[in-house]
Design a protein around this motif. Structure first.
Motif, short mmCIF file in Angstrom:
data_model
loop_
_atom_site.label_atom_id
_atom_site.label_comp_id
_atom_site.label_asym_id
_atom_site.label_seq_id
_atom_site.Cartn_x
_atom_site.Cartn_y
_atom_site.Cartn_z
N ARG A 37 0.80 -1.23 0.00
CA ARG A 37 0.00 0.00 0.00
C ARG A 37 0.83 1.28 0.00
O ARG A 37 0.29 2.36 0.19
CB ARG A 37 -0.97 -0.02 1.20
N LEU A 38 2.15 1.14 -0.25
CA LEU A 38 2.98 2.34 -0.42
C LEU A 38 3.88 2.14 -1.63
O LEU A 38 4.50 1.08 -1.78
CB LEU A 38 3.84 2.61 0.82
N ASP A 39 3.95 3.16 -2.44
CA ASP A 39 4.67 3.13 -3.71
C ASP A 39 5.63 4.33 -3.67
O ASP A 39 5.21 5.40 -3.24
CB ASP A 39 3.59 3.32 -4.80
N CYS A 40 6.88 4.13 -4.08
CA CYS A 40 7.87 5.21 -3.90
C CYS A 40 8.57 5.60 -5.19
O CYS A 40 8.86 4.74 -6.02
CB CYS A 40 8.95 4.78 -2.91
N TYR A 41 8.85 6.88 -5.31
CA TYR A 41 9.49 7.42 -6.50
C TYR A 41 10.57 8.42 -6.13
O TYR A 41 10.52 9.02 -5.05
CB TYR A 41 8.46 8.17 -7.37
N LEU A 42 11.52 8.60 -7.06
CA LEU A 42 12.51 9.67 -6.94
C LEU A 42 12.32 10.57 -8.15
O LEU A 42 12.19 10.08 -9.28
CB LEU A 42 13.92 9.10 -7.00
N TYR A 99 0.27 17.97 -14.23
CA TYR A 99 -0.51 16.74 -14.23
C TYR A 99 -1.42 16.74 -13.00
O TYR A 99 -1.22 17.48 -12.05
CB TYR A 99 0.41 15.51 -14.21
N ARG A 100 -2.42 15.90 -13.05
CA ARG A 100 -3.20 15.63 -11.85
C ARG A 100 -3.53 14.15 -11.79
O ARG A 100 -3.56 13.47 -12.82
CB ARG A 100 -4.45 16.50 -11.76
N SER A 101 -3.76 13.67 -10.56
CA SER A 101 -3.93 12.24 -10.34
C SER A 101 -4.89 12.04 -9.19
O SER A 101 -4.99 12.90 -8.31
CB SER A 101 -2.55 11.64 -9.98
N THR A 102 -5.60 10.94 -9.20
CA THR A 102 -6.47 10.65 -8.05
C THR A 102 -5.65 10.12 -6.86
O THR A 102 -6.20 9.90 -5.79
CB THR A 102 -7.53 9.60 -8.41
N SER A 103 -4.33 9.92 -7.08
CA SER A 103 -3.48 9.46 -5.98
C SER A 103 -2.98 10.65 -5.15
O SER A 103 -3.07 11.80 -5.58
CB SER A 103 -2.30 8.67 -6.54
N ASN A 104 -2.47 10.33 -3.98
CA ASN A 104 -1.95 11.34 -3.04
C ASN A 104 -0.48 11.05 -2.78
O ASN A 104 -0.07 9.89 -2.85
CB ASN A 104 -2.69 11.25 -1.71
N ALA A 105 0.28 12.08 -2.44
CA ALA A 105 1.70 11.84 -2.17
C ALA A 105 2.23 12.75 -1.07
O ALA A 105 1.74 13.86 -0.88
CB ALA A 105 2.52 12.03 -3.44
N VAL A 106 3.24 12.22 -0.38
CA VAL A 106 4.04 13.01 0.55
C VAL A 106 5.41 13.16 -0.10
O VAL A 106 6.00 12.16 -0.52
CB VAL A 106 4.19 12.29 1.91
N CYS A 107 5.90 14.40 -0.21
CA CYS A 107 7.20 14.66 -0.84
C CYS A 107 8.21 15.09 0.20
O CYS A 107 7.89 15.88 1.09
CB CYS A 107 7.08 15.80 -1.85
N ARG A 158 9.25 10.64 -3.06
CA ARG A 158 7.79 10.69 -2.98
C ARG A 158 7.25 9.35 -2.49
O ARG A 158 7.61 8.31 -3.03
CB ARG A 158 7.28 10.97 -4.39
N SER A 159 6.40 9.38 -1.49
CA SER A 159 5.70 8.19 -1.00
C SER A 159 4.23 8.37 -1.36
O SER A 159 3.63 9.41 -1.04
CB SER A 159 5.88 8.09 0.52
N THR A 160 3.64 7.40 -2.04
CA THR A 160 2.28 7.61 -2.56
C THR A 160 1.39 6.37 -2.48
O THR A 160 1.87 5.23 -2.39
CB THR A 160 2.33 8.17 -4.03
N ASP A 161 0.08 6.62 -2.54
CA ASP A 161 -0.92 5.54 -2.56
C ASP A 161 -1.28 5.17 -4.01
O ASP A 161 -2.30 4.53 -4.24
CB ASP A 161 -2.18 5.98 -1.80
N ARG A 162 -0.46 5.58 -4.96
CA ARG A 162 -0.81 5.46 -6.39
C ARG A 162 -1.15 4.04 -6.82
O ARG A 162 -2.11 3.82 -7.56
CB ARG A 162 0.36 6.00 -7.22
N ASP A 163 -0.36 3.08 -6.33
CA ASP A 163 -0.63 1.71 -6.79
C ASP A 163 -1.87 1.11 -6.12
O ASP A 163 -2.49 0.20 -6.68
CB ASP A 163 0.59 0.81 -6.59
N VAL A 164 -2.22 1.63 -4.94
CA VAL A 164 -3.49 1.20 -4.32
C VAL A 164 -4.64 1.65 -5.21
O VAL A 164 -5.54 0.87 -5.54
CB VAL A 164 -3.66 1.84 -2.92
#
Ligand code: 1HN
Length: 339
Positions: free
Chosen positions: A251-256, A268-276, A321-327
């Motif tokens: 339930r957590l997906d991470c990006y650099l 861009y916009r997304s239905t996902s949320n992120a902490v940067c 970035r830590s996100t719920d994107r994959d959920v």
């Protein structure tokens, strides 16, 4: 016990009658067609210059005998003070500090958690028996139901960002917690068995989370610099489970994100949320109607369905970035648009 619906046969007033029967007239709730849209949540920003002194004060205020974990939870005012686990929709973030000789006792919980190291040397997180050294910029995973504890045998303070899926698990009412000592855990191959991309021990396929618990910054940084920039000059790397190519945690997906041009990234916009978390550099982000000017070690949110663009300062920037994107993707709720 909840009150049973009471049918007041004599109630002439329709609204009194439906209230008593615990039903709601939906046609009176939504104006217009299509039902509710995502509610705009403003982005929020926790500058390091504000938070850092509070971390030192947390140490002088509280010893580890009194605090299970010395964490300042980043509580987004958009969700109210009582909802102090919510940095943004679905995501918790906090800053944790550990001093030399201190340890945070082992425990496990149904929430997924990750640590992104901000400062210090000599601390480690032990995850199901695997010792993960904590160096600045390292990502360390403590997946749901793995035993984890933090130790610090080095010198000086160690501070890291915690990001968890606490709000999501709370909303699902699936929070389970067990204090240590650690017992009965599966023994995974050493992280060094996954050093080479493209080569994994075959049993790794069975795990629901990445069998690699530590993603060292030195390697992540090098990989980011080697990643070709997109049209707008930004580079993106995703931390993945080497056994599946999917997200590192359920339930957590991470990006650099690497920004080395002075121009803004494509909106861009997304239905996902992120902490940067700003690992290096400074710059600004436009999120909906707001512009956030950020510096190294600052934390800010990218809430769902706001138009987002980042602009680095003259020296570029790197953002974790830590996100719920994959959920959202697996729930068939991920919508994304780019201009
Ligand atoms: C937790 O277990 C840790 O283990 C940190 O370091 C922050 C926030 C909410 C719930 C559990 C840790 C946490 C947490």
């Amino acid at each position: 016990m909840k009150k049973k619906p009471e049918v007041r046969a004599g109630a002439n007033d329709f609204h009194t009658a439906i209230e008593d029967a615990h039903v709601v007239a939906l046609w009176e709730m939504f104006g217009g067609e299509g039902g509710p849209q995502p509610s705009p949540e403003p982005a929020f920003h926790w500058p390091w210059r504000v938070i850092e002194p509070l971390m030192d004060r947390a140490v002088s205020e509280t010893g580890m005998d009194d605090a299970e974990r010395r964490v300042l939870s980043l509580a987004n005012p958009a969700h109210g003070r009582d909802d102090y686990f919510r940095a943004t929709t679905n995501l918790n973030a906090g800053l944790q500090i550990l001093m030399p000789g201190e340890r945070a006792r082992p425990h496990r919980h149904s929430m997924d958690a990750l640590r992104f190291v901000i400062e210090g040397k000599g601390a480690a997180t032990i995850v199901d028996g695997k010792r993960c050294e904590m160096e600045p910029g390292d990502l360390i995973l403590t997946p749901a139901w793995t035993w984890h504890e933090h130790v610090h045998d080095g010198e000086g303070r160690v501070i890291w960002l915690d990001s968890l899926d606490v709000p999501l698990v709370q909303d699902m009412d699936a929070t389970f917690f067990e204090p240590g000592p650690a017992k009965d855990f599966p023994v995974l191959p050493a992280d060094s068995a996954y050093t080479m991309a493209g080569l994994i021990p075959p049993d790794s396929i069975a795990t629901a989370y990445s069998p690699l618990f530590r993603y060292p910054w030195t390697q992540a940084r090098e990989a980011l610099m080697a990643t070709p920039p997109g049209e707008d000059g930004s580079r993106v790397l995703r931390y993945v489970n080497p056994a599946t190519g999917g997200p590192v945690l359920a339930r957590l997906d991470c990006y650099l994100l690497g920004l080395d041009h002075g121009k803004p990234t494509r909106r861009y916009r997304s239905t996902s949320n992120a902490v940067c978390f700003v690992v290096e550099g400074s710059g600004s982000s436009t999120v909906g109607d707001e512009t956030i000017d950020w510096e190294t070690n600052d934390i800010f949110t990218l809430p769902h369905w706001s138009w987002i663009s980042h602009t680095p300062g003259p020296d570029g920037a790197k953002i974790f970035r830590s996100t719920d994107r994959d959920v959202m993707r697996r729930l068939e709720l991920l919508r994304e648009e780019q201009e």
